[in-house]
Design an enzyme around this catalytic site. Sequence first.
Site, PDB file in Angstrom:
ATOM      1  N   GLY A 142       0.820  -1.205   0.000  1.00  0.00           N
ATOM      2  CA  GLY A 142       0.000   0.000   0.000  1.00  0.00           C
ATOM      3  C   GLY A 142       0.846   1.244   0.000  1.00  0.00           C
ATOM      4  O   GLY A 142       2.061   1.204   0.218  1.00  0.00           O
TER       5      GLY A 142
ATOM      6  N   GLN B 222       2.803  10.149   1.425  1.00  0.00           N
ATOM      7  CA  GLN B 222       4.115   9.604   1.054  1.00  0.00           C
ATOM      8  C   GLN B 222       4.586  10.112  -0.302  1.00  0.00           C
ATOM      9  O   GLN B 222       5.769  10.030  -0.621  1.00  0.00           O
ATOM     10  CB  GLN B 222       4.073   8.072   1.022  1.00  0.00           C
ATOM     11  CG  GLN B 222       3.890   7.452   2.392  1.00  0.00           C
ATOM     12  CD  GLN B 222       3.842   5.938   2.277  1.00  0.00           C
ATOM     13  OE1 GLN B 222       2.800   5.354   2.010  1.00  0.00           O
ATOM     14  NE2 GLN B 222       4.975   5.294   2.482  1.00  0.00           N
TER      15      GLN B 222
ATOM     16  N   CYS C  48       7.685  -0.291   5.448  1.00  0.00           N
ATOM     17  CA  CYS C  48       7.062   0.915   4.882  1.00  0.00           C
ATOM     18  C   CYS C  48       7.929   1.422   3.732  1.00  0.00           C
ATOM     19  O   CYS C  48       9.156   1.450   3.856  1.00  0.00           O
ATOM     20  CB  CYS C  48       6.954   1.977   5.972  1.00  0.00           C
ATOM     21  SG  CYS C  48       6.254   3.534   5.392  1.00  0.00           S
ATOM     22  N   LEU C  49       7.298   1.809   2.631  1.00  0.00           N
ATOM     23  CA  LEU C  49       8.061   2.295   1.471  1.00  0.00           C
ATOM     24  C   LEU C  49       8.829   3.571   1.799  1.00  0.00           C
ATOM     25  O   LEU C  49       9.783   3.910   1.105  1.00  0.00           O
ATOM     26  CB  LEU C  49       7.127   2.533   0.278  1.00  0.00           C
ATOM     27  CG  LEU C  49       6.449   1.284  -0.294  1.00  0.00           C
ATOM     28  CD1 LEU C  49       5.599   1.638  -1.498  1.00  0.00           C
ATOM     29  CD2 LEU C  49       7.470   0.218  -0.643  1.00  0.00           C
TER      30      LEU C  49
ATOM     31  N   HIS D  97      -1.906   0.571   8.944  1.00  0.00           N
ATOM     32  CA  HIS D  97      -0.661   1.228   8.530  1.00  0.00           C
ATOM     33  C   HIS D  97      -0.945   2.461   7.666  1.00  0.00           C
ATOM     34  O   HIS D  97      -0.374   3.534   7.885  1.00  0.00           O
ATOM     35  CB  HIS D  97       0.202   0.209   7.762  1.00  0.00           C
ATOM     36  CG  HIS D  97       1.524   0.738   7.312  1.00  0.00           C
ATOM     37  ND1 HIS D  97       2.710   0.379   7.906  1.00  0.00           N
ATOM     38  CD2 HIS D  97       1.846   1.609   6.317  1.00  0.00           C
ATOM     39  CE1 HIS D  97       3.706   1.018   7.294  1.00  0.00           C
ATOM     40  NE2 HIS D  97       3.202   1.764   6.331  1.00  0.00           N
ATOM     41  N   GLU D  98      -1.849   2.305   6.688  1.00  0.00           N
ATOM     42  CA  GLU D  98      -2.119   3.431   5.772  1.00  0.00           C
ATOM     43  C   GLU D  98      -2.897   4.542   6.478  1.00  0.00           C
ATOM     44  O   GLU D  98      -2.637   5.724   6.253  1.00  0.00           O
ATOM     45  CB  GLU D  98      -2.873   2.946   4.519  1.00  0.00           C
ATOM     46  CG  GLU D  98      -2.144   1.904   3.676  1.00  0.00           C
ATOM     47  CD  GLU D  98      -0.693   2.245   3.365  1.00  0.00           C
ATOM     48  OE1 GLU D  98      -0.348   3.441   3.280  1.00  0.00           O
ATOM     49  OE2 GLU D  98       0.116   1.302   3.237  1.00  0.00           O
TER      50      GLU D  98
ATOM     51  N   HIS E 192      -0.590   6.676   8.349  1.00  0.00           N
ATOM     52  CA  HIS E 192       0.087   7.664   7.493  1.00  0.00           C
ATOM     53  C   HIS E 192      -0.753   8.936   7.369  1.00  0.00           C
ATOM     54  O   HIS E 192      -0.218  10.045   7.356  1.00  0.00           O
ATOM     55  CB  HIS E 192       0.300   7.092   6.081  1.00  0.00           C
ATOM     56  CG  HIS E 192       1.578   6.340   5.907  1.00  0.00           C
ATOM     57  ND1 HIS E 192       2.813   6.896   6.121  1.00  0.00           N
ATOM     58  CD2 HIS E 192       1.809   5.059   5.508  1.00  0.00           C
ATOM     59  CE1 HIS E 192       3.749   5.989   5.865  1.00  0.00           C
ATOM     60  NE2 HIS E 192       3.172   4.864   5.499  1.00  0.00           N
TER      61      HIS E 192
END
Length: 167
Positions: A46, A51, A93-94, A135-136, A139
């Site tokens: 995701g 981000q 995480c990216l 997680h998203e 963010h």
Amino acid sequence: MAVLPVLTWGDPRLKQNSQDIGEWTPELEKLVADMFETSLFEEGVGLAAPQVGVNLNLAVIDCSCGEDPDQRIILINPEIIREEGVQSGSEGCLSIPGIREELERPQKVTIRNRTRDGGWQELTGEDLMARAFCHEIDHLRGRLFVEYFGPVKRQFLQRKYQKQTKG
Ligand code: NI
């Protein structure tokens, strides 16, 4: 479609609260396509709009990592309304490439999510999907998963991350 640059740990834009989306526009449709492309390219599950430097309550999730278009989920102004159970598992995480750590999350999560046509839906995810929802949505509230750890562990991870980023 384009692969967008992803902001990384330490960028102040990852710490902001995002804004709710009003009307759905062709620009947002394009942004979502680019976000799916970016997530796929980076081999992520995701990606949240902050981000890629967009301060909106928007995220994409694809637990199939590009294998199954039906598994693509667009989160718009999402809110968690129910959590059940606990799972532990490794999370990454990216925005923090190279760092993966065990983190407990609810095993099952239900969210209230807006749809592109302006309606609302409830979505329930278990296991990886539940983890991705949490997680998203974190963010969108300006929170990275490493912030769940205490200061000592966080500093250790930060040093490890900085060391590998410098090569
Ligand atoms: Ni992330």
